[in-house]
Design an enzyme around this catalytic site. Sequence first.
Site, PDB file in Angstrom:
ATOM      1  N   HIS A  74       0.871  -1.152  -0.126  1.00 31.08           N
ATOM      2  CA  HIS A  74       0.047   0.010   0.059  1.00 31.08           C
ATOM      3  C   HIS A  74       0.919   1.269   0.153  1.00 31.08           C
ATOM      4  O   HIS A  74       0.467   2.373  -0.269  1.00 31.08           O
ATOM      5  CB  HIS A  74      -1.019   0.027   1.092  1.00 31.08           C
ATOM      6  CG  HIS A  74      -0.398   0.543   2.502  1.00 31.08           C
ATOM      7  ND1 HIS A  74      -0.183  -0.757   3.553  1.00 31.08           N
ATOM      8  CD2 HIS A  74       0.075   1.547   2.894  1.00 31.08           C
ATOM      9  CE1 HIS A  74       0.321  -0.072   4.379  1.00 31.08           C
ATOM     10  NE2 HIS A  74       0.377   1.249   4.264  1.00 31.08           N
ATOM     11  N   ASP A 121      -0.843  -7.321   1.365  1.00 32.43           N
ATOM     12  CA  ASP A 121      -0.014  -6.163   1.473  1.00 32.43           C
ATOM     13  C   ASP A 121       1.485  -6.513   1.647  1.00 32.43           C
ATOM     14  O   ASP A 121       1.820  -5.889   2.536  1.00 32.43           O
ATOM     15  CB  ASP A 121      -0.639  -5.214   2.699  1.00 32.43           C
ATOM     16  CG  ASP A 121      -0.234  -3.811   2.591  1.00 32.43           C
ATOM     17  OD1 ASP A 121       0.185  -3.496   1.729  1.00 32.43           O
ATOM     18  OD2 ASP A 121      -0.517  -3.226   3.853  1.00 32.43           O
ATOM     19  N   SER A 224       4.192   2.949   7.093  1.00 32.34           N
ATOM     20  CA  SER A 224       4.066   1.741   6.899  1.00 32.34           C
ATOM     21  C   SER A 224       5.138   0.868   6.245  1.00 32.34           C
ATOM     22  O   SER A 224       6.062   1.550   5.577  1.00 32.34           O
ATOM     23  CB  SER A 224       2.699   1.491   5.973  1.00 32.34           C
ATOM     24  OG  SER A 224       1.647   2.296   6.643  1.00 32.34           O
TER      25      SER A 224
END
Length: 275
Positions: A74, A121, A224
């Site tokens: 992502h 992801d 992230s």
Amino acid sequence: MLNLLVLALPLLVSLVHTAPAPGQALERAGIVGGKEAPGHKWPWQVSLRCLDQYWKHFCGGSLIHPQWVLTAAHCFGPEKADPLYIRVQLGEQHLYYQDRLLLVSRIIVHPNYYDEVNGADIALLELEDPVNLSSHVQPVTLPPASETFPKGTRCWVTGWGDVHSGWPLPPPYPLKQVRVPIVENSECDMQYHLGLSTGDNIPIVRDDMLCAGSEGHDSCQGDSGGPLVCRVNGTWLQAGVVSWGEGCALPNRPGIYTRVTHYLDWIHQCIPRES
């Protein structure tokens, strides 16, 4: 953000998240309830940069091979991102102070990725050249497929993201760390169903995910893709990749990570044996 980056990196809006709306699943990965990491304790920690007036940190990652970085899909989105506008920083304790940015030759987003809540992801970055390993720069070990990381295992997550929801990490931008317990998937899924209209028979936490964290100790928005590592028999193993969650360090809302063991075959397919 430059127009070219809007085209190349459609999901970099995660850089400017403020406090999350109730029930909103967001990209993760600052450190809540943690402290500054000791210098070079985590030699595989990576800062990913994009060009926005300067080479700005937007995601974390981990060195898993002298020429390969593991991160979250992502950070780039399902569309193909252009590696020309991405750089990698290794061996850094404080952001922006001693940058030696490395070129990226290829970005591989998992083909099953659509958005983080639906899994897959995970992404790989191939560096243009292998890095020189040292005491400050070392790859993390990937776990064997049989490793389950049982409930209660104490692990560590690291990053340069928000220290609370909507509170960015202040200068001098030190790498932060926090110790978090593994939460069993079934328990984590039950907790995420609390207060939601989603039927209990519809899984929120999928098999390719792993949960960790407790109230007051968690990852958060802004970094992230960073590593969740656990020490097993004296070796640091990367159990997860920071992926998503609701809020930061909230009760009954552990952080959710991509489970690395689920994607070992894909990782090994992408990284040539001779590389």
